[in-house]
Write an enzyme that holds these catalytic residues in place. Structure first.
Site, mmCIF file in Angstrom:
data_model
loop_
_atom_site.group_PDB
_atom_site.id
_atom_site.type_symbol
_atom_site.label_atom_id
_atom_site.label_comp_id
_atom_site.label_asym_id
_atom_site.label_seq_id
_atom_site.Cartn_x
_atom_site.Cartn_y
_atom_site.Cartn_z
ATOM 1 N N CYS A 47 -1.773 9.067 2.658
ATOM 2 C CA CYS A 47 -1.496 8.380 1.367
ATOM 3 C C CYS A 47 -2.651 8.852 0.159
ATOM 4 O O CYS A 47 -2.040 8.934 -1.008
ATOM 5 C CB CYS A 47 -1.391 6.984 1.282
ATOM 6 S SG CYS A 47 -2.829 6.281 2.098
ATOM 7 N N GLU A 95 0.819 -1.116 -0.085
ATOM 8 C CA GLU A 95 -0.096 0.096 -0.063
ATOM 9 C C GLU A 95 1.030 1.205 0.074
ATOM 10 O O GLU A 95 1.519 1.840 0.938
ATOM 11 C CB GLU A 95 -0.948 -0.150 1.217
ATOM 12 C CG GLU A 95 -1.861 -0.977 1.147
ATOM 13 C CD GLU A 95 -2.884 -1.228 0.085
ATOM 14 O OE1 GLU A 95 -3.096 -0.168 -0.445
ATOM 15 O OE2 GLU A 95 -3.546 -2.335 -0.384
#
Length: 357
Positions: A126, A91
């Site tokens: 993110c 991720e």
């Protein structure tokens, strides 16, 4: 970011070793304390530390490695995993674009962008918006609306706002300062730009038409800086997005149905959200993950269970109905019967069995 994958791994029947980020030592310490206190230590262990501890962990053979962080470290994780052919879920991040069409509710649009950018840990997430794409004609309206709403949210002096998150540490503060102070970037600031290293605070900052080869457009910002890039027409947004590594998220604000459909069909990103920012992260019915340089694999909800599961094929068969056709010696009759079966030609099957073919 730490607990969700742990839940998926445990629910799928795995033992887990969790290595929290050393960049957030207070959170790391709390996780170590609480997981040891409430979970079976033979099934879940927390290892605290930095590079040395992470390196030692990566030297071990694991059934699965799940990593959340930067693309640079993601490559190191993959290299270590390759030694043991260990599958990975990465991720990562990237430069998530926001496309704003003139056919939108501008007030709600900018409020949602602000909430997703500065309200979400001051850009240190993110899936935070990394840059805005809109037309030259519409950009002034977008910027004016953002200034108005930013002042409403954080006051005339955002550096004193209690609703503004600090930068995580001094190293990250210095990195953001370097990006902001780069030649041909600092003079593009149209709002904000204030910073205080002692307090680790940087005000919400909007920049207009920064150079595409500048640091701020070359690496993930991960902070409160937001460039606005102007286009001759909105069609150019597709070329800009395609010319860059695939982002973790891509956002579009419009009321144009055809534009929504085209954006969803043609833009390659980990996830796409139309008319909002980052909300897909909260839906357990949607997989969350990247593509290309923004990562591989996905999790959340049942997808977390799937991420830590192996789909093992198991077939139980009876001894009844064993057919001689599968065994040698082979003959033309067996070949004709096999062809009839493959072609689902029942008439031909009966002919062969009755010796009529």
């Amino acid at each position: 970011l730490s607990i969700d994958p742990v839940i998926g791994a445990i629910s799928a029947g795995n033992a887990v070793v969790l290595k929290p980020s050393e960049l957030a030592p207070a959170s790391s310490s709390l996780l170590a304390k609480l997981l040891e206190q409430y979970l079976d230590s033979s099934a879940v262990r927390v290892v605290e530390g930095a590079v040395t501890e992470t390196t030692l962990l990566l030297e071990q053979k694991w059934d699965k490695i799940f990593y959340t962080g930067s693309s640079r470290i993601g490559r190191i994780i993959m290299m270590a995993a390759a030694k043991h052919l260990t599958p990975v879920v990465l991720e990562l991040g990237g430069k998530s674009p926001v496309v704003i069409d003139s056919d939108t509710n501008l007030k709600i649009t900018v409020k949602r962008i602000i909430a997703g950018k500065w309200g979400c840990n001051n850009g240190q997430a993110c899936i935070s918006p990394d840059y805005i794409l809109t037309t030259k004609e519409y950009a002034p309206k977008v910027i004016d609306a953002m200034k108005l709403e930013l002042e409403a949210f954080y006051g005339k002096n955002p550096m004193e706002s209690k609703d503004m998150s600090r930068i995580v540490n001094s190293n990250h503060f210095d990195r953001l300062s370097k990006i902001l102070e780069e030649k041909e970037v600092s003079d593009k600031i149209v709002y904000g730009g204030q910073k205080n290293r002692d307090n680790l605070k940087i005000a919400p900052t909007i920049l207009l038409d920064v150079p595409l080869d500048s640091l701020i457009m070359s690496e993930e910002i991960f902070g409160p800086l937001l460039p606005v890039l102007t286009l001759n027409n909105l069609e150019e947004c597709f070329d800009v997005i395609r010319s860059r590594p695939k982002p973790l998220a891509a956002y579009l604000f419009t009321q144009n149905k055809k534009l929504k459909e085209r954006f969803a069909m043609t833009v390659s990103a980990g996830g796409i959200v139309v008319n909002d920012i980052a909300v897909h992260l909260s839906l357990p019915t949607l997989p969350f993950g990247g593509v290309g340089e923004s990562g591989m694999g996905s999790y959340h909800g049942k997808f977390s269970f799937d991420a830590f599961s192996h789909k093992k094929a198991v077939l139980y068969k009876s001894f009844i109905g064993d057919a001689a056709i599968r065994y040698p010696p082979y003959s033309r009759g067996k070949l004709r019967l096999l062809k009839a079966l493959v072609n689902s030609n029942l008439v031909e099957v009966f002919k062969v069995l009755l010796g009529l073919s």
